[in-house]
Design an enzyme around this catalytic site. Structure first.
Site, short mmCIF file in Angstrom:
data_model
loop_
_atom_site.label_atom_id
_atom_site.label_comp_id
_atom_site.label_asym_id
_atom_site.label_seq_id
_atom_site.Cartn_x
_atom_site.Cartn_y
_atom_site.Cartn_z
N ASP A 27 0.96 -1.13 -0.10
CA ASP A 27 0.46 -0.07 0.21
C ASP A 27 1.28 1.84 0.34
O ASP A 27 2.11 0.81 1.25
CB ASP A 27 -1.02 -0.39 1.04
CG ASP A 27 -2.39 1.13 0.97
OD1 ASP A 27 -1.96 1.29 -0.35
OD2 ASP A 27 -2.78 1.01 2.30
N ASN A 75 -10.76 -3.08 -6.11
CA ASN A 75 -10.32 -2.72 -6.79
C ASN A 75 -10.79 -1.78 -8.33
O ASN A 75 -10.34 -1.38 -8.68
CB ASN A 75 -8.59 -2.49 -7.29
CG ASN A 75 -7.84 -2.64 -5.73
OD1 ASN A 75 -6.47 -3.51 -5.62
ND2 ASN A 75 -7.84 -1.81 -5.02
C1 FPP Z 1 -1.69 -0.40 -3.48
O1 FPP Z 1 -1.37 1.69 -3.50
C2 FPP Z 1 -1.28 -0.21 -4.51
C3 FPP Z 1 -1.61 -1.14 -5.20
C4 FPP Z 1 -3.62 -1.24 -5.23
C5 FPP Z 1 -1.53 -1.90 -6.50
C6 FPP Z 1 -0.17 -2.48 -6.18
C7 FPP Z 1 0.76 -2.48 -7.71
C8 FPP Z 1 2.05 -2.62 -7.87
C9 FPP Z 1 2.82 -2.41 -6.66
C10 FPP Z 1 2.25 -2.53 -9.05
C11 FPP Z 1 2.25 -3.68 -9.76
C12 FPP Z 1 2.56 -5.29 -9.18
C13 FPP Z 1 3.12 -6.51 -9.74
C14 FPP Z 1 2.77 -7.70 -9.18
C15 FPP Z 1 3.93 -6.62 -11.03
P1 FPP Z 1 -2.30 3.12 -3.55
O2 FPP Z 1 -2.40 2.98 -5.11
O3 FPP Z 1 -3.93 2.42 -2.60
O4 FPP Z 1 -1.80 4.01 -2.82
P2 FPP Z 1 -2.47 4.67 -2.09
O5 FPP Z 1 -3.06 4.40 -1.13
O6 FPP Z 1 -1.23 5.79 -1.34
O7 FPP Z 1 -3.39 5.90 -2.84
#
Ligand code: FPP
Length: 247
Positions: A27, A75
């Site tokens: 996250d 998501n």
């Molecule tokens: C949460 O951060 C992250 C995600 C929903 C996506 C995770 C994806 C990756 C790390 C990249 C690709 C993964 C692979 C396995 C290639 P957020 O967007 O919720 O952050 P925030 O809470 O700060 O808005």
């Protein structure tokens, strides 16, 4: 957090040792990007680099299974453009990393209903899983369109069908029967669940599997996570006294 050198991480010294199965709620990509006045996708891109570093470190530590929450069943509520960016990143990751994963003996698994990502990604994921199936080092489990409540519902439905077919007696349904019908069947029990970015929630991730897992919440935003942070997390786990409900 500062890193603990590998030499200080010992198994069998009275603590919990090295976890066999570590899961991470990655996250903070959006906040990482926002702090730099960059688009959210830049945070996800940097997050994919953190994935790379973390997989390598898991191998160094001898962690058997690393499960990463890459896309939750919730998501899909994000803007279409961000969902498309995440799909594109996953596609890019598979194209760019599969050779290295395979060469490093990493076995890929996917949990969740990944078919919703469309036929091309489905085929790529299934090819990657098949190509790495015989590998013996770390198992990398990517959770895609995964939600723990939905997973438990599917297990309950499967059992209900078996009861209806007369192949299982309701009285014989126990925790092992449910576990055997979860996406994580045949993986070792979850030992350590980490969430980055200072949020203290499980967000529908591995709820059943986390029953006796150690939980670790760190302030680091996912794009800043890497080898040092995983070593520090494992060192923290190693100092814990797991009792599993006993004394
Ligand atoms: C949460 O951060 C992250 C995600 C929903 C996506 C995770 C994806 C990756 C790390 C990249 C690709 C993964 C692979 C396995 C290639 P957020 O967007 O919720 O952050 P925030 O809470 O700060 O808005």
């Amino acid at each position: 957090m500062s890193a603990a050198p590998a030499s200080t991480l010992q198994v069998g010294d009275g603590g919990a040792g090295i976890p066999r199965h570590v899961a991470i709620i990655m996250d903070g990509n959006g906040r990482w990007a926002k702090a730099r006045h960059l688009p959210r996708v830049a945070g996800h891109r940097k997050g994919a680099e953190a994935v790379r570093a973390t997989i390598r470190a898991a191998g160094e530590l001898g962690i058997e299974v690393l499960t990463l929450y890459a896309f939750s069943s919730e998501n899909w509520r994000r803007p279409e453009e961000e969902v498309a960016d995440l799909k594109g990143l996953l596609r890019h990751y598979l194209l760019a990393e599969l050779d290295e994963l395979a060469a490093n003996g990493i076995r890929l698994r996917v949990i969740g209903d990944y078919s919703r990502f469309g036929p091309e990604l489905t085929r790529m994921l299934e090819d990657a899983v098949a190509r790495t199936a015989q590998n013996q080092s770390t198992t990398l489990v990517i959770a895609l369109n995964y939600g723990s409540q939905g997973e438990i519902v599917r297990a309950a439905q499967a059992l209900a069908e078996e009861v209806r077919a007369g192949t299982i007696d309701p009285a014989s349904i126990d925790t092992a029967a449910i576990e055997a019908r979860l996406d994580t069947a045949d993986l070792p029990a979850l030992d350590l669940l980490i969430r980055t970015s200072g949020e203290h929630r499980l967000s529908n991730f591995l709820l059943w599997q986390a029953a006796y897992a150690e939980l670790l919440f760190v302030d680091t935003l996912w794009p800043d996570f890497g080898r040092d942070e995983l070593f520090a997390a494992v060192a923290d786990y190693g100092r814990r006294n797991r009792r599993f409900g006993g004394l």
